[in-house]
Design a protein around this motif. Structure first.
Motif, PDB file in Angstrom:
ATOM      1  N   PHE A  67       0.833  -1.209   0.000  1.00 19.26           N
ATOM      2  CA  PHE A  67       0.000   0.000   0.000  1.00 19.26           C
ATOM      3  C   PHE A  67       0.867   1.259   0.000  1.00 19.26           C
ATOM      4  O   PHE A  67       0.556   2.247  -0.668  1.00 19.26           O
ATOM      5  CB  PHE A  67      -0.917  -0.001   1.222  1.00 19.26           C
ATOM      6  CG  PHE A  67      -2.021  -1.024   1.163  1.00 19.26           C
ATOM      7  CD1 PHE A  67      -2.743  -1.231   0.001  1.00 19.26           C
ATOM      8  CD2 PHE A  67      -2.334  -1.783   2.274  1.00 19.26           C
ATOM      9  CE1 PHE A  67      -3.763  -2.166  -0.055  1.00 19.26           C
ATOM     10  CE2 PHE A  67      -3.356  -2.727   2.235  1.00 19.26           C
ATOM     11  CZ  PHE A  67      -4.072  -2.924   1.064  1.00 19.26           C
ATOM     12  N   LEU A  68       1.946   1.210   0.765  1.00 17.16           N
ATOM     13  CA  LEU A  68       2.864   2.353   0.821  1.00 17.16           C
ATOM     14  C   LEU A  68       3.499   2.585  -0.548  1.00 17.16           C
ATOM     15  O   LEU A  68       3.615   3.732  -1.015  1.00 17.16           O
ATOM     16  CB  LEU A  68       3.942   2.073   1.873  1.00 17.16           C
ATOM     17  CG  LEU A  68       4.825   3.219   2.339  1.00 17.16           C
ATOM     18  CD1 LEU A  68       3.999   4.314   2.989  1.00 17.16           C
ATOM     19  CD2 LEU A  68       5.865   2.705   3.335  1.00 17.16           C
ATOM     20  N   TYR A  69       3.881   1.511  -1.215  1.00 17.44           N
ATOM     21  CA  TYR A  69       4.479   1.611  -2.551  1.00 17.44           C
ATOM     22  C   TYR A  69       3.497   2.232  -3.539  1.00 17.44           C
ATOM     23  O   TYR A  69       3.864   3.129  -4.314  1.00 17.44           O
ATOM     24  CB  TYR A  69       4.892   0.216  -3.025  1.00 17.44           C
ATOM     25  CG  TYR A  69       5.099   0.108  -4.512  1.00 17.44           C
ATOM     26  CD1 TYR A  69       6.181   0.731  -5.135  1.00 17.44           C
ATOM     27  CD2 TYR A  69       4.191  -0.603  -5.307  1.00 17.44           C
ATOM     28  CE1 TYR A  69       6.366   0.644  -6.505  1.00 17.44           C
ATOM     29  CE2 TYR A  69       4.368  -0.693  -6.682  1.00 17.44           C
ATOM     30  CZ  TYR A  69       5.451  -0.067  -7.270  1.00 17.44           C
ATOM     31  OH  TYR A  69       5.624  -0.141  -8.629  1.00 17.44           O
ATOM     32  N   ARG A  70       2.246   1.782  -3.523  1.00 13.03           N
ATOM     33  CA  ARG A  70       1.267   2.306  -4.486  1.00 13.03           C
ATOM     34  C   ARG A  70       1.041   3.809  -4.291  1.00 13.03           C
ATOM     35  O   ARG A  70       0.960   4.564  -5.262  1.00 13.03           O
ATOM     36  CB  ARG A  70      -0.047   1.548  -4.351  1.00 13.03           C
ATOM     37  CG  ARG A  70       0.027   0.102  -4.827  1.00 13.03           C
ATOM     38  CD  ARG A  70      -1.326  -0.576  -4.766  1.00 13.03           C
ATOM     39  NE  ARG A  70      -1.238  -1.982  -5.150  1.00 13.03           N
ATOM     40  CZ  ARG A  70      -1.043  -2.978  -4.289  1.00 13.03           C
ATOM     41  NH1 ARG A  70      -0.921  -2.709  -2.994  1.00 13.03           N
ATOM     42  NH2 ARG A  70      -0.959  -4.216  -4.704  1.00 13.03           N
ATOM     43  N   ALA A  71       0.942   4.233  -3.042  1.00 16.24           N
ATOM     44  CA  ALA A  71       0.729   5.658  -2.771  1.00 16.24           C
ATOM     45  C   ALA A  71       1.925   6.481  -3.220  1.00 16.24           C
ATOM     46  O   ALA A  71       1.784   7.534  -3.851  1.00 16.24           O
ATOM     47  CB  ALA A  71       0.468   5.863  -1.280  1.00 16.24           C
ATOM     48  N   ALA A  72       3.125   6.003  -2.889  1.00 10.11           N
ATOM     49  CA  ALA A  72       4.333   6.739  -3.258  1.00 10.11           C
ATOM     50  C   ALA A  72       4.554   6.708  -4.767  1.00 10.11           C
ATOM     51  O   ALA A  72       5.048   7.687  -5.352  1.00 10.11           O
ATOM     52  CB  ALA A  72       5.539   6.147  -2.535  1.00 10.11           C
ATOM     53  N   LYS A  73       4.180   5.601  -5.418  1.00 11.88           N
ATOM     54  CA  LYS A  73       4.364   5.477  -6.864  1.00 11.88           C
ATOM     55  C   LYS A  73       3.557   6.545  -7.607  1.00 11.88           C
ATOM     56  O   LYS A  73       4.067   7.201  -8.522  1.00 11.88           O
ATOM     57  CB  LYS A  73       3.946   4.083  -7.326  1.00 11.88           C
ATOM     58  CG  LYS A  73       4.130   3.821  -8.824  1.00 11.88           C
ATOM     59  CD  LYS A  73       3.817   2.351  -9.128  1.00 11.88           C
ATOM     60  CE  LYS A  73       4.070   2.048 -10.602  1.00 11.88           C
ATOM     61  NZ  LYS A  73       3.022   2.622 -11.466  1.00 11.88           N
ATOM     62  N   SER A  74       2.306   6.731  -7.211  1.00 10.37           N
ATOM     63  CA  SER A  74       1.469   7.745  -7.864  1.00 10.37           C
ATOM     64  C   SER A  74       2.048   9.140  -7.674  1.00 10.37           C
ATOM     65  O   SER A  74       2.101   9.943  -8.610  1.00 10.37           O
ATOM     66  CB  SER A  74       0.048   7.684  -7.291  1.00 10.37           C
ATOM     67  OG  SER A  74      -0.561   6.444  -7.587  1.00 10.37           O
ATOM     68  N   ALA A  75       2.514   9.414  -6.450  1.00 13.16           N
ATOM     69  CA  ALA A  75       3.079  10.740  -6.168  1.00 13.16           C
ATOM     70  C   ALA A  75       4.381  10.960  -6.924  1.00 13.16           C
ATOM     71  O   ALA A  75       4.635  12.056  -7.451  1.00 13.16           O
ATOM     72  CB  ALA A  75       3.304  10.894  -4.664  1.00 13.16           C
ATOM     73  N   LEU A  76       5.210   9.914  -7.021  1.00 15.09           N
ATOM     74  CA  LEU A  76       6.474  10.044  -7.719  1.00 15.09           C
ATOM     75  C   LEU A  76       6.260  10.194  -9.221  1.00 15.09           C
ATOM     76  O   LEU A  76       6.961  10.975  -9.891  1.00 15.09           O
ATOM     77  CB  LEU A  76       7.370   8.837  -7.417  1.00 15.09           C
ATOM     78  CG  LEU A  76       8.786   8.872  -7.984  1.00 15.09           C
ATOM     79  CD1 LEU A  76       9.521  10.133  -7.572  1.00 15.09           C
ATOM     80  CD2 LEU A  76       9.568   7.625  -7.541  1.00 15.09           C
TER      81      LEU A  76
END
Length: 370
Positions: A67-76
Protein backbone atom coordinates in the motif's frame (compact mmCIF):
# COMPACT_ATOMS: atom_id res chain seq x y z
CA UNK A 1 18.66 15.88 6.21
CA UNK A 2 19.04 19.46 7.42
CA UNK A 3 22.71 18.76 8.11
CA UNK A 4 23.12 17.16 4.67
CA UNK A 5 21.79 20.38 3.14
CA UNK A 6 24.04 22.48 5.35
CA UNK A 7 27.24 20.51 4.77
CA UNK A 8 26.89 19.49 1.11
CA UNK A 9 25.51 20.81 -2.18
CA UNK A 10 22.65 18.30 -2.21
CA UNK A 11 19.06 19.36 -2.83
CA UNK A 12 16.24 17.34 -1.28
CA UNK A 13 12.48 16.87 -1.23
CA UNK A 14 10.57 14.71 1.22
CA UNK A 15 7.79 12.26 0.53
CA UNK A 16 6.28 11.12 3.82
CA UNK A 17 3.11 9.07 3.27
CA UNK A 18 0.57 8.94 6.10
CA UNK A 19 -2.30 6.48 6.70
CA UNK A 20 -5.58 7.42 5.07
CA UNK A 21 -8.47 8.09 7.45
CA UNK A 22 -11.73 9.91 6.68
CA UNK A 23 -12.37 11.68 9.99
CA UNK A 24 -10.43 14.38 11.83
CA UNK A 25 -10.42 15.12 15.55
CA UNK A 26 -9.03 13.93 18.88
CA UNK A 27 -11.85 11.44 19.39
CA UNK A 28 -10.31 9.29 16.63
CA UNK A 29 -6.91 9.13 18.33
CA UNK A 30 -3.79 8.83 16.16
CA UNK A 31 -5.86 8.20 13.02
CA UNK A 32 -7.67 11.50 13.57
CA UNK A 33 -4.27 13.19 13.74
CA UNK A 34 -3.21 11.57 10.45
CA UNK A 35 -6.34 12.97 8.78
CA UNK A 36 -5.28 16.47 9.82
CA UNK A 37 -1.87 16.22 8.14
CA UNK A 38 -1.75 18.54 5.09
CA UNK A 39 -1.11 17.10 1.65
CA UNK A 40 1.86 19.41 1.23
CA UNK A 41 3.88 21.59 3.59
CA UNK A 42 7.31 23.14 4.01
CA UNK A 43 9.52 22.35 6.99
CA UNK A 44 12.87 24.02 7.55
CA UNK A 45 12.77 25.17 3.94
CA UNK A 46 12.24 21.62 2.62
CA UNK A 47 9.16 20.71 0.57
CA UNK A 48 7.25 17.82 2.17
CA UNK A 49 4.52 15.81 0.44
CA UNK A 50 2.13 13.54 2.34
CA UNK A 51 0.40 11.07 0.01
CA UNK A 52 -2.16 8.78 1.68
CA UNK A 53 -1.88 5.02 1.92
CA UNK A 54 -4.30 2.39 3.17
CA UNK A 55 -3.75 0.75 6.55
CA UNK A 56 -5.66 -2.37 7.58
CA UNK A 57 -5.61 -2.59 11.41
CA UNK A 58 -4.27 -5.76 13.04
CA UNK A 59 -3.86 -7.80 9.83
CA UNK A 60 -2.20 -5.14 7.70
CA UNK A 61 1.49 -5.55 8.58
CA UNK A 62 2.25 -7.79 5.61
CA UNK A 63 0.16 -5.60 3.29
CA UNK A 64 1.51 -2.19 4.32
CA UNK A 65 4.67 -2.19 2.10
CA UNK A 66 2.46 -2.73 -0.95
CA UNK A 67 0.00 0.00 0.00
CA UNK A 68 2.86 2.35 0.82
CA UNK A 69 4.48 1.61 -2.55
CA UNK A 70 1.27 2.31 -4.49
CA UNK A 71 0.73 5.66 -2.77
CA UNK A 72 4.33 6.74 -3.26
CA UNK A 73 4.36 5.48 -6.86
CA UNK A 74 1.47 7.75 -7.86
CA UNK A 75 3.08 10.74 -6.17
CA UNK A 76 6.47 10.04 -7.72
CA UNK A 77 4.97 9.61 -11.19
CA UNK A 78 3.39 13.05 -10.87
CA UNK A 79 6.73 14.58 -9.87
CA UNK A 80 8.56 13.02 -12.80
CA UNK A 81 5.88 14.00 -15.30
CA UNK A 82 6.21 17.58 -14.03
CA UNK A 83 9.89 17.48 -15.00
CA UNK A 84 11.42 16.95 -11.56
CA UNK A 85 14.74 15.06 -11.60
CA UNK A 86 15.24 12.42 -8.91
CA UNK A 87 18.79 11.05 -8.68
CA UNK A 88 18.44 8.79 -5.64
CA UNK A 89 15.78 7.63 -3.19
CA UNK A 90 16.87 7.84 0.46
CA UNK A 91 14.62 5.59 2.59
CA UNK A 92 14.67 5.42 6.37
CA UNK A 93 13.51 2.37 8.35
CA UNK A 94 13.71 -0.91 6.46
CA UNK A 95 10.12 -2.07 6.93
CA UNK A 96 7.76 -1.06 5.49
CA UNK A 97 9.49 2.07 4.12
CA UNK A 98 12.65 0.46 2.74
CA UNK A 99 10.76 -2.42 1.17
CA UNK A 100 8.39 0.03 -0.56
CA UNK A 101 11.30 2.27 -1.64
CA UNK A 102 13.15 -0.68 -3.19
CA UNK A 103 10.07 -1.43 -5.31
CA UNK A 104 9.92 2.24 -6.32
CA UNK A 105 13.56 2.13 -7.37
CA UNK A 106 12.94 -0.94 -9.52
CA UNK A 107 9.82 0.58 -11.09
CA UNK A 108 11.47 3.89 -12.05
CA UNK A 109 15.11 2.89 -12.47
CA UNK A 110 16.23 5.12 -9.59
CA UNK A 111 18.94 3.92 -7.17
CA UNK A 112 17.84 3.41 -3.58
CA UNK A 113 19.82 3.85 -0.34
CA UNK A 114 18.13 2.58 2.82
CA UNK A 115 18.90 3.20 6.49
CA UNK A 116 18.26 0.70 9.29
CA UNK A 117 17.46 2.43 12.56
CA UNK A 118 16.72 -0.17 15.23
CA UNK A 119 13.53 -2.17 15.71
CA UNK A 120 13.21 -2.56 11.93
CA UNK A 121 16.07 -5.05 12.41
CA UNK A 122 15.91 -6.17 16.05
CA UNK A 123 12.14 -6.70 16.14
CA UNK A 124 10.50 -6.66 12.70
CA UNK A 125 13.56 -8.17 11.02
CA UNK A 126 13.31 -11.24 13.23
CA UNK A 127 9.86 -12.09 11.86
CA UNK A 128 10.23 -14.55 8.95
CA UNK A 129 7.89 -12.79 6.49
CA UNK A 130 9.20 -9.25 6.92
CA UNK A 131 12.78 -10.54 7.03
CA UNK A 132 12.44 -12.09 3.58
CA UNK A 133 11.12 -8.80 2.20
CA UNK A 134 13.87 -6.81 3.92
CA UNK A 135 16.60 -9.06 2.51
CA UNK A 136 15.08 -8.78 -0.97
CA UNK A 137 15.03 -4.99 -0.61
CA UNK A 138 18.66 -4.91 0.54
CA UNK A 139 19.66 -7.00 -2.46
CA UNK A 140 17.77 -4.65 -4.79
CA UNK A 141 19.01 -1.41 -3.17
CA UNK A 142 22.29 0.22 -4.13
CA UNK A 143 23.39 0.38 -0.48
CA UNK A 144 22.14 0.07 3.09
CA UNK A 145 23.25 2.22 6.04
CA UNK A 146 23.02 1.09 9.67
CA UNK A 147 23.20 3.48 12.62
CA UNK A 148 25.17 0.99 14.74
CA UNK A 149 27.59 -1.89 14.22
CA UNK A 150 25.28 -4.34 15.99
CA UNK A 151 22.49 -3.64 13.49
CA UNK A 152 24.91 -4.23 10.62
CA UNK A 153 26.09 -7.49 12.21
CA UNK A 154 22.51 -8.69 12.64
CA UNK A 155 21.58 -7.95 9.03
CA UNK A 156 24.65 -9.86 7.88
CA UNK A 157 23.63 -12.78 10.12
CA UNK A 158 20.26 -12.76 8.34
CA UNK A 159 22.10 -13.27 5.05
CA UNK A 160 22.56 -9.73 3.73
CA UNK A 161 25.65 -8.93 1.66
CA UNK A 162 28.22 -7.34 4.01
CA UNK A 163 29.75 -5.44 1.12
CA UNK A 164 26.53 -3.46 0.62
CA UNK A 165 26.13 -2.33 4.25
CA UNK A 166 27.90 0.57 5.98
CA UNK A 167 27.65 1.79 9.57
CA UNK A 168 27.01 5.53 9.83
CA UNK A 169 25.90 6.53 13.32
CA UNK A 170 23.69 9.51 14.01
CA UNK A 171 25.33 12.73 15.10
CA UNK A 172 24.30 15.31 17.67
CA UNK A 173 23.51 18.97 17.08
CA UNK A 174 25.84 20.49 19.67
CA UNK A 175 24.57 23.99 18.91
CA UNK A 176 21.08 23.00 19.93
CA UNK A 177 21.89 20.55 22.72
CA UNK A 178 23.95 22.30 25.39
CA UNK A 179 23.53 23.06 29.06
CA UNK A 180 20.77 25.61 29.59
CA UNK A 181 18.61 26.68 32.55
CA UNK A 182 19.89 23.86 34.77
CA UNK A 183 19.12 25.54 38.09
CA UNK A 184 15.88 27.19 36.93
CA UNK A 185 14.55 23.88 35.62
CA UNK A 186 15.38 22.10 38.88
CA UNK A 187 13.56 24.84 40.77
CA UNK A 188 10.58 24.40 38.47
CA UNK A 189 10.60 20.68 39.22
CA UNK A 190 11.00 21.47 42.96
CA UNK A 191 14.03 19.22 43.23
CA UNK A 192 17.21 19.90 45.18
CA UNK A 193 18.92 16.50 45.23
CA UNK A 194 20.16 14.12 42.55
CA UNK A 195 18.00 13.61 39.45
CA UNK A 196 17.70 10.51 37.26
CA UNK A 197 15.88 11.28 34.00
CA UNK A 198 14.11 9.04 31.50
CA UNK A 199 13.07 10.59 28.18
CA UNK A 200 11.05 8.69 25.59
CA UNK A 201 7.86 6.83 24.84
CA UNK A 202 6.28 5.02 27.77
CA UNK A 203 6.06 1.64 26.07
CA UNK A 204 7.01 -1.84 27.19
CA UNK A 205 10.34 -2.22 25.40
CA UNK A 206 11.69 1.00 27.01
CA UNK A 207 11.49 -0.74 30.43
CA UNK A 208 10.91 2.41 32.46
CA UNK A 209 9.77 0.06 35.25
CA UNK A 210 13.40 -1.01 35.72
CA UNK A 211 14.49 2.59 36.23
CA UNK A 212 11.77 3.17 38.84
CA UNK A 213 12.71 -0.04 40.68
CA UNK A 214 16.34 1.13 40.66
CA UNK A 215 15.49 4.59 41.97
CA UNK A 216 13.49 3.01 44.79
CA UNK A 217 16.77 1.50 46.00
CA UNK A 218 18.49 4.92 46.08
CA UNK A 219 17.13 7.09 48.88
CA UNK A 220 18.55 10.40 47.67
CA UNK A 221 17.55 10.22 43.97
CA UNK A 222 14.45 11.70 42.31
CA UNK A 223 13.07 10.08 39.16
CA UNK A 224 11.90 12.40 36.39
CA UNK A 225 9.92 10.86 33.49
CA UNK A 226 9.62 12.93 30.31
CA UNK A 227 7.25 11.32 27.85
CA UNK A 228 3.83 9.85 27.31
CA UNK A 229 2.49 6.50 26.21
CA UNK A 230 0.20 3.58 27.03
CA UNK A 231 2.11 2.56 30.18
CA UNK A 232 1.68 5.91 31.97
CA UNK A 233 -1.05 4.59 34.27
CA UNK A 234 0.92 1.44 35.10
CA UNK A 235 4.05 3.45 35.90
CA UNK A 236 2.15 5.81 38.17
CA UNK A 237 0.71 2.79 40.00
CA UNK A 238 4.21 1.32 40.31
CA UNK A 239 5.48 4.56 41.85
CA UNK A 240 2.74 4.35 44.48
CA UNK A 241 3.54 0.71 45.26
CA UNK A 242 7.23 1.52 45.62
CA UNK A 243 6.52 4.45 47.92
CA UNK A 244 8.49 6.92 45.80
CA UNK A 245 5.66 9.17 44.62
CA UNK A 246 7.13 12.12 46.58
CA UNK A 247 10.38 11.85 44.63
CA UNK A 248 9.00 11.12 41.17
CA UNK A 249 7.93 13.67 38.57
CA UNK A 250 5.91 12.82 35.45
CA UNK A 251 6.42 15.69 33.02
CA UNK A 252 4.33 14.38 30.13
CA UNK A 253 5.44 14.88 26.55
CA UNK A 254 7.90 17.74 26.12
CA UNK A 255 8.26 19.69 22.90
CA UNK A 256 11.74 19.45 21.30
CA UNK A 257 12.67 22.96 22.44
CA UNK A 258 12.23 21.89 26.08
CA UNK A 259 14.54 18.89 25.91
CA UNK A 260 17.94 20.65 26.32
CA UNK A 261 16.77 22.14 29.64
CA UNK A 262 15.45 18.74 30.79
CA UNK A 263 18.74 17.01 29.98
CA UNK A 264 20.67 19.85 31.61
CA UNK A 265 18.70 19.62 34.86
CA UNK A 266 19.41 15.91 35.33
CA UNK A 267 22.46 14.31 36.91
CA UNK A 268 22.10 11.08 34.93
CA UNK A 269 19.94 9.88 32.03
CA UNK A 270 18.71 6.29 32.38
CA UNK A 271 17.74 4.19 29.34
CA UNK A 272 17.01 0.51 30.15
CA UNK A 273 15.46 -0.24 26.71
CA UNK A 274 15.49 -3.86 25.61
CA UNK A 275 16.15 -2.79 22.01
CA UNK A 276 17.56 0.37 20.48
CA UNK A 277 19.29 1.17 17.22
CA UNK A 278 21.07 4.40 17.93
CA UNK A 279 19.28 6.16 20.79
CA UNK A 280 19.66 9.88 20.06
CA UNK A 281 18.79 10.76 23.66
CA UNK A 282 22.12 9.35 24.83
CA UNK A 283 24.20 11.79 22.81
CA UNK A 284 21.77 14.65 23.36
CA UNK A 285 22.03 14.17 27.12
CA UNK A 286 25.83 14.05 27.01
CA UNK A 287 25.93 17.19 24.86
CA UNK A 288 24.06 18.91 27.71
CA UNK A 289 26.70 17.68 30.17
CA UNK A 290 24.71 14.78 31.63
CA UNK A 291 26.22 11.25 31.57
CA UNK A 292 24.04 8.20 30.95
CA UNK A 293 23.26 4.72 32.26
CA UNK A 294 22.08 2.50 29.41
CA UNK A 295 21.45 -1.14 28.74
CA UNK A 296 24.38 -2.61 26.81
CA UNK A 297 22.62 -2.94 23.45
CA UNK A 298 23.20 -1.81 19.86
CA UNK A 299 24.36 1.80 19.53
CA UNK A 300 25.00 2.19 23.26
CA UNK A 301 27.89 -0.27 22.90
CA UNK A 302 29.46 2.03 20.30
CA UNK A 303 28.79 5.18 22.29
CA UNK A 304 29.21 4.62 26.05
CA UNK A 305 32.89 3.74 26.07
CA UNK A 306 34.41 5.88 28.85
CA UNK A 307 33.49 7.16 32.34
CA UNK A 308 32.58 10.65 31.15
CA UNK A 309 29.99 9.08 28.82
CA UNK A 310 28.43 6.97 31.59
CA UNK A 311 27.94 3.29 32.37
CA UNK A 312 26.46 0.25 30.61
CA UNK A 313 24.37 -2.47 32.25
CA UNK A 314 23.78 -6.01 31.02
CA UNK A 315 20.28 -7.40 31.47
CA UNK A 316 17.24 -6.24 33.41
CA UNK A 317 18.27 -6.40 37.08
CA UNK A 318 17.17 -3.19 38.86
CA UNK A 319 19.96 -3.75 41.40
CA UNK A 320 22.52 -3.51 38.62
CA UNK A 321 20.98 -0.28 37.34
CA UNK A 322 20.89 1.15 40.86
CA UNK A 323 24.59 0.34 41.20
CA UNK A 324 25.44 1.95 37.87
CA UNK A 325 23.44 5.07 38.73
CA UNK A 326 25.11 5.24 42.11
CA UNK A 327 28.57 4.95 40.54
CA UNK A 328 27.82 7.80 38.14
CA UNK A 329 26.49 9.98 40.96
CA UNK A 330 29.18 9.08 43.48
CA UNK A 331 32.06 9.93 41.15
CA UNK A 332 30.67 12.69 38.98
CA UNK A 333 32.75 13.59 35.97
CA UNK A 334 33.15 17.21 35.02
CA UNK A 335 29.98 18.07 33.05
CA UNK A 336 32.11 19.99 30.56
CA UNK A 337 34.17 16.83 30.04
CA UNK A 338 30.99 14.91 29.18
CA UNK A 339 30.02 17.71 26.81
CA UNK A 340 33.39 17.58 25.05
CA UNK A 341 33.05 13.83 24.58
CA UNK A 342 29.67 14.30 22.86
CA UNK A 343 31.07 16.99 20.59
CA UNK A 344 33.23 14.35 18.91
CA UNK A 345 30.04 12.95 17.38
CA UNK A 346 29.23 15.80 15.02
CA UNK A 347 27.09 15.64 11.89
CA UNK A 348 29.47 17.01 9.27
CA UNK A 349 31.50 13.85 8.74
CA UNK A 350 28.28 11.82 8.64
CA UNK A 351 26.78 14.10 5.99
CA UNK A 352 29.90 13.86 3.84
CA UNK A 353 29.87 10.06 4.13
CA UNK A 354 26.18 10.01 3.17
CA UNK A 355 26.89 12.11 0.11
CA UNK A 356 29.68 9.74 -0.95
CA UNK A 357 27.32 6.75 -0.67
CA UNK A 358 24.65 8.57 -2.67
CA UNK A 359 27.17 9.49 -5.38
CA UNK A 360 28.37 5.88 -5.66
CA UNK A 361 24.77 4.71 -5.91
CA UNK A 362 24.03 7.21 -8.69
CA UNK A 363 27.22 6.32 -10.58
CA UNK A 364 26.47 2.61 -10.26
CA UNK A 365 22.99 3.04 -11.67
CA UNK A 366 24.43 4.78 -14.73
CA UNK A 367 26.73 1.86 -15.55
CA UNK A 368 25.57 -0.53 -18.30
CA UNK A 369 23.90 -3.64 -16.95
CA UNK A 370 25.85 -6.83 -17.56
Amino acid sequence: MRHLLKDTDASVAVMAPVPWFPFRGKMWGSYGKFAEVPRQETRHGVAVEHPRFLVVPKIGMSLTPGFLYRAAKSALEARLKAGEKIDVIDAHYLYPDGVAAAKLGEAFGIPVVMTARGSDVTEIGRMPGPRRKILKAIKSAAHTICVSNSLRDELISFGADAGKITTLRNGVDAERFKEVRRNKTREKWQISGKVALFAGWLIERKRVDIMLDAVAKLDDVTAVIAGEGPLLGDLKAQVERLGIAARTRFLGKLVPEEMPAAFSAADVLVLPSEREGWANVLLESMACGTPVVSRAVAGALDLVTCPEAGRLVDGSDPEAYAGAIQRVLASPEDREKTRRYAEKFGWREISLAQKEIFERAIAGSAEPKK
